[in-house]
Design an enzyme around this catalytic site. Structure first.
Site, mmCIF file in Angstrom:
data_model
loop_
_atom_site.group_PDB
_atom_site.id
_atom_site.type_symbol
_atom_site.label_atom_id
_atom_site.label_comp_id
_atom_site.label_asym_id
_atom_site.label_seq_id
_atom_site.Cartn_x
_atom_site.Cartn_y
_atom_site.Cartn_z
ATOM 1 N N THR A 1 0.820 -1.203 0.000
ATOM 2 C CA THR A 1 0.000 0.000 0.000
ATOM 3 C C THR A 1 0.854 1.253 0.000
ATOM 4 O OG1 THR A 1 -1.588 1.261 1.344
ATOM 5 C CG2 THR A 1 -0.088 -0.202 2.517
ATOM 6 N N ASP A 2 0.271 2.354 -0.465
ATOM 7 C CA ASP A 2 0.966 3.642 -0.404
ATOM 8 C C ASP A 2 0.996 4.191 1.023
ATOM 9 O OD1 ASP A 2 -1.718 4.276 -0.163
ATOM 10 O OD2 ASP A 2 -1.761 5.731 -1.803
ATOM 11 N N GLU A 3 0.217 3.610 1.924
ATOM 12 C CA GLU A 3 0.167 4.125 3.290
ATOM 13 C C GLU A 3 1.477 3.935 4.048
ATOM 14 O OE1 GLU A 3 -3.335 3.664 5.642
ATOM 15 O OE2 GLU A 3 -4.581 3.177 3.907
ATOM 16 N N TYR B 1 -1.939 -0.524 10.925
ATOM 17 C CA TYR B 1 -2.065 -1.165 9.613
ATOM 18 C C TYR B 1 -0.857 -0.840 8.738
ATOM 19 C CZ TYR B 1 -3.232 -1.553 4.689
ATOM 20 O OH TYR B 1 -3.173 -1.820 3.346
ATOM 21 N N LYS C 1 2.236 -3.292 7.271
ATOM 22 C CA LYS C 1 2.547 -3.453 5.850
ATOM 23 C C LYS C 1 3.981 -3.010 5.554
ATOM 24 C CE LYS C 1 0.332 -4.692 2.924
ATOM 25 N NZ LYS C 1 0.164 -6.069 2.369
#
Length: 367
Positions: free
Chosen positions: A148-150, A173, A177
């Site tokens: 993810t870009d998060e 989260y 990741k």
């Protein structure tokens, strides 16, 4: 390089992006091999999303089956080892993850277990299964990790995340990741495991669990419920239609350079409140509702902790090196998504009632 993918293990294939990936590969590519869907069927795993694939390519379809389902936890090493051997897996595409930020704030332990330890288990099992007698791992194998870009944290009003942007996760989260991304790269550098990695912006489209923003708002508008908006609603996300995400993943799996990571973006930034306004317009138009009445159901709620202000992806590397590009405009994708949720009443009702959890018992019990 161009890879020859034969027996693909899709982890989390009953989830939103994984299920769409399986549809994409069978329906939109010339892939002629086998797909094995490994999913633990936690709350957001829904085999009804793959009922058509099972009917056409599964064991019950007759002939030579090309789609198989294995209910297992990616943290279960014995199960993973067994599945790799049983199906002679040469490719793993790893979607399985706990992915809802709000849930990670309420219960972070599950995110550490699945996203970190689950990824480690898969990597180590693949390393041992694919290792040749001399200890090396041939490049005809591949472990593709979907992230993810998060992991990059939060952007200001300008700038974009690129592949070299330092990691700065802000939620349990995104931290989980980020940890899994680092583990994947470590297995490449330390053990020579052939990997590729992708970090993607927000996805939307069919089969997404209704706790996520777009399906939640569509169904709340339809049901006349309140439309909760965090804070001032001006948090910005880059949105990508799920089929475009999966076409990018497929491109990377087939043509990406081993050991490289690629950012996948929609180049399509929207403030949450503006996105909601667009959804209200489309849903109200489809259902012949009074738009002014719908607008009155917006409720601003307290912002969540660690809520990143803006994400935006620079996907130049993927476009220039591998020739990928988006094919669905946001207007097209959003309208298609709204129509899907409004017309897929059985799927939606079964999710909301919990009936979807019984699909495996009804359709696999005789095997």
């Amino acid at each position: 390089m161009t890879r020859s993918l034969k027996n693909i293990l899709v982890t989390g294939g009953a989830g939103f992006i994984g299920a769409n990936f399986i549809h994409y590969v069978f329906n939109k590519t010339d892939f002629s091999g086998t797909i094995v869907n490994l999913d633990a069927l936690t709350y957001c795993g829904n085999l009804e999303s793959l009922a058509d694939i099972e009917a056409q390519y599964g064991v019950s379809a007759g002939g030579k089956a090309r789609y198989f389902f294995e209910k297992a936890d990616i943290c279960d090493r014995a199960a993973v080892d067994s599945i790799l051997k049983k199906y002679n897996i040469d490719t793993i595409v790893h979607f399985a993850a706990e992915s809802h930020v709000d849930r990670s704030i309420l219960g972070p332990e599950a995110f550490a277990k699945t996203n970190v330890m689950g990824t480690f288990t898969l990597l180590d099992a693949a390393k041992n299964y694919w290792k040749a007698e001399d200890g090396t791992i041939p490049e005809n194998f591949l472990f593709h990790h979907v992230s993810t870009d998060e992991v990059y944290g939060s952007l200001g009003e300008t700038g974009y995340f690129c592949e070299t942007t330092p990691y700065d996760p802000r939620s349990p989260y995104s931290a989980s990741k980020a940890s899994s991304d680092h583990m994947v790269m470590a297995y490449f550098h330390t053990f020579g495991l052939p990997i590729t990695l992708s970090n993607c912006s927000n996805n939307y489209g069919p089969y997404q669990f209704p706790e996520k923003l777009i399906p939640l708002m569509i169904l709340n508008i339809k049901g006349g419920k309140n439309l909760p908006v965090y804070g001032d609603g001006k948090n910005i996300r880059d949105w990508l239609f799920v089929e475009d995400h999966n076409s990018a993943v497929w491109t990377i799996m087939n043509k990406g350079t081993t050991g490289e990571k690629y950012n996948i973006g929609g180049e399509n930034e929207w403030e949450n409140i503006r996105l909601l306004e667009k959804l209200m317009e489309i849903v109200a138009g489809e259902l012949k509702m009074n738009l002014d009445d719908v607008k009155k159901t917006i409720v601003h709620v307290k912002d969540r902790p660690g809520h990143d202000r803006r994400y935006a992806i620079d996907c130049t590397k993927l476009k220039t090196q591998l020739g990928w590009k988006q094919s669905v405009t946001f207007e097209e994708g959003l309208r298609a998504t709204v129509k899907w949720y409004l017309s897929s009443t059985d799927w939606v009702n079964h999710v909301q009632s919990g009936e979807y959890t019984k699909w495996i018992d009804k359709n696999y019990s005789a095997r």
